[in-house]
Design a protein around this motif. Sequence first.
Motif, mmCIF file in Angstrom:
data_model
loop_
_atom_site.group_PDB
_atom_site.id
_atom_site.type_symbol
_atom_site.label_atom_id
_atom_site.label_comp_id
_atom_site.label_asym_id
_atom_site.label_seq_id
_atom_site.Cartn_x
_atom_site.Cartn_y
_atom_site.Cartn_z
ATOM 1 N N UNK A 96 0.523 23.259 -15.266
ATOM 2 C CA UNK A 96 1.655 22.142 -15.326
ATOM 3 C C UNK A 96 1.875 21.588 -14.087
ATOM 4 N N UNK A 97 1.873 22.567 -12.962
ATOM 5 C CA UNK A 97 2.167 21.922 -11.711
ATOM 6 C C UNK A 97 0.819 21.436 -10.910
ATOM 7 N N UNK A 98 0.880 20.355 -10.596
ATOM 8 C CA UNK A 98 -0.342 19.729 -10.004
ATOM 9 C C UNK A 98 -0.438 20.411 -8.450
ATOM 10 N N UNK A 99 -1.932 20.872 -8.307
ATOM 11 C CA UNK A 99 -1.989 21.469 -7.054
ATOM 12 C C UNK A 99 -2.700 20.415 -6.232
ATOM 13 N N UNK A 100 -2.262 19.154 -6.302
ATOM 14 C CA UNK A 100 -2.931 18.118 -5.367
ATOM 15 C C UNK A 100 -1.941 18.340 -3.932
ATOM 16 N N UNK A 101 -2.430 18.641 -2.946
ATOM 17 C CA UNK A 101 -1.793 18.865 -1.559
ATOM 18 C C UNK A 101 -0.970 17.714 -1.114
ATOM 19 N N UNK A 102 0.168 18.084 -0.627
ATOM 20 C CA UNK A 102 1.174 17.139 0.001
ATOM 21 C C UNK A 102 0.599 17.146 1.802
ATOM 22 N N UNK A 103 0.648 16.126 2.479
ATOM 23 C CA UNK A 103 0.549 16.201 3.650
ATOM 24 C C UNK A 103 1.777 15.563 4.307
ATOM 25 N N UNK A 104 2.410 16.011 5.323
ATOM 26 C CA UNK A 104 3.712 15.525 5.746
ATOM 27 C C UNK A 104 3.159 14.554 6.921
ATOM 28 N N UNK A 105 3.234 13.298 6.866
ATOM 29 C CA UNK A 105 2.836 12.411 8.133
ATOM 30 C C UNK A 105 3.659 12.707 9.377
ATOM 31 N N UNK A 106 4.880 12.841 9.261
ATOM 32 C CA UNK A 106 5.817 13.097 10.188
ATOM 33 C C UNK A 106 5.264 14.210 11.012
ATOM 34 N N UNK A 107 5.042 15.281 10.534
ATOM 35 C CA UNK A 107 4.298 16.445 11.179
ATOM 36 C C UNK A 107 3.107 16.273 11.602
ATOM 37 N N UNK A 108 2.407 15.378 11.088
ATOM 38 C CA UNK A 108 0.968 15.323 11.865
ATOM 39 C C UNK A 108 1.167 14.527 13.206
ATOM 40 N N UNK A 109 2.245 13.688 13.272
ATOM 41 C CA UNK A 109 2.509 12.850 14.266
ATOM 42 C C UNK A 109 3.336 13.607 15.556
ATOM 43 N N UNK A 110 3.753 14.739 14.804
ATOM 44 C CA UNK A 110 4.435 15.762 16.007
ATOM 45 C C UNK A 110 3.467 16.280 16.862
ATOM 46 N N UNK A 111 4.038 16.927 18.351
ATOM 47 C CA UNK A 111 3.376 17.541 19.254
ATOM 48 C C UNK A 111 2.675 18.841 18.784
ATOM 49 N N UNK A 112 3.543 19.649 17.955
ATOM 50 C CA UNK A 112 2.882 20.950 17.423
ATOM 51 C C UNK A 112 2.483 20.449 16.032
ATOM 52 N N UNK A 113 1.012 20.008 15.924
ATOM 53 C CA UNK A 113 0.814 19.618 14.378
ATOM 54 C C UNK A 113 -0.554 20.541 13.995
ATOM 55 N N UNK A 114 -0.801 21.586 14.676
ATOM 56 C CA UNK A 114 -1.972 22.312 14.460
ATOM 57 C C UNK A 114 -1.990 22.802 12.757
ATOM 58 N N UNK A 115 -0.738 23.178 12.076
ATOM 59 C CA UNK A 115 -0.715 23.589 10.916
ATOM 60 C C UNK A 115 -1.148 22.278 10.084
ATOM 61 N N UNK A 116 -0.367 21.520 10.281
ATOM 62 C CA UNK A 116 -0.599 20.143 9.225
ATOM 63 C C UNK A 116 -1.911 19.662 9.457
ATOM 64 N N UNK A 117 -2.385 19.795 10.598
ATOM 65 C CA UNK A 117 -3.993 19.129 10.713
ATOM 66 C C UNK A 117 -4.873 20.203 9.693
ATOM 67 N N UNK A 118 -4.573 21.414 9.964
ATOM 68 C CA UNK A 118 -5.351 22.527 9.261
ATOM 69 C C UNK A 118 -5.324 22.252 7.681
ATOM 70 N N UNK A 119 -4.242 21.766 7.285
ATOM 71 C CA UNK A 119 -3.939 21.485 5.675
ATOM 72 C C UNK A 119 -4.611 20.252 5.568
ATOM 73 N N UNK A 120 -4.581 19.381 6.494
ATOM 74 C CA UNK A 120 -5.125 17.950 6.126
ATOM 75 C C UNK A 120 -6.690 18.309 5.835
#
Length: 355
Positions: free
Chosen positions: A50-74
Amino acid sequence: MAGVSIITPVEVLLSKRVQEMVLSGNGDPLGPYICEKDRDYGEEEESTENNSPIPFIDIGKLCAKENDQELKKLKLALSTWGCFQAIDHGIPSSFLDKVREVGREFFGQSMEEKNKCAKKVAEFQGYGADPVPEDGQSLDWSDRIFLALAPKDQRNYTFWPQNPISFKEVLEEYTENMKRFTEIVSKSMAKSVNLEEGCFLKQFGERSQLHGRFNYYSPCKRPDLVLGMKAHSDGSGYTVLLQDETGLQILKQGKWYTVPNDANALLVIMGDQMEIMSNGIFTSPVHRVVSDSRRDRISVAVFYTPEVGKEIGPEEGLIDSEKPRLFKMVKDYADIHYGYYQRGMRSLHTVQLQV
Ligand SMILES: O=C(O)CCC(=O)C(=O)O
Ligand SMILES: [Fe+2]
């Protein structure tokens, strides 16, 4: 007469619009629209999650200084799904609504008005259906208008709708947004695999291309037999997609997953050329559009592709003894891809090295 079937030649069908057939009451899908079963993609089933597993990526977080987590998710998203839903991308939702709206308004006009932008059967730019290089393949239950957006000198305004009046301005502004967006995404993708941020941009080149494709999917009486768009992977570097209803499905490990309709999200789908440039770390997913018996649908795809004539290949920094080079250098891959796409086949094997 018994035993005689009337087959409408593909050229005749291609000169008709699906929307026109449906509106005039001739919307029973004819032979060439009936899809045998997706070829080349193995056994498939629809996901029942029922719930789509297609990942969400936060572009604001990618542009932030501390972006390691979001880059890993990407990186995880691109190496497993080959796509992600971009949120917090800075493009106002009211503007995304306008883009969808001018598309709907264009397709809502009379045939006479739309045909002012008509393409010839064998050409790409303009309003119509895709050219089909060979007989014996199913046609998509959709109409589209395809336009070169960038570099600016590649635009051919004779194919740009004059109505609705705001179409040109909205599409030009969307193109500027797409330039900024693809720059951020390309840099982030490079950083996610520990490469210098400009390396993919360099491969795309100074005259990287953007093409826009507004797809219009009419309702179809037999959605069980006919696809809005046949299964394919994109020949682009990558594609940015805006939609207004569900219908798009992504194939992952033999299962089709429906992309939810999140009005503010932009779906980023890897094309074959990013799979090549990333030496197979990112995957270019097979996707398709199913048809619906009651409602229509619009989507706006922007294809981001390397400069014409520019050779691309796997980044050297992604090749080592554990991960040997998987692909040859290639230029104008999208042209190679197209012939295979129309036959319902993939084309990556044409540039694969034996390892
Ligand atoms: O309409 C969609 O959602 C997908 C369109 C698409 O895959 C394409 O234009 O390549
Ligand atoms: Fe696609």
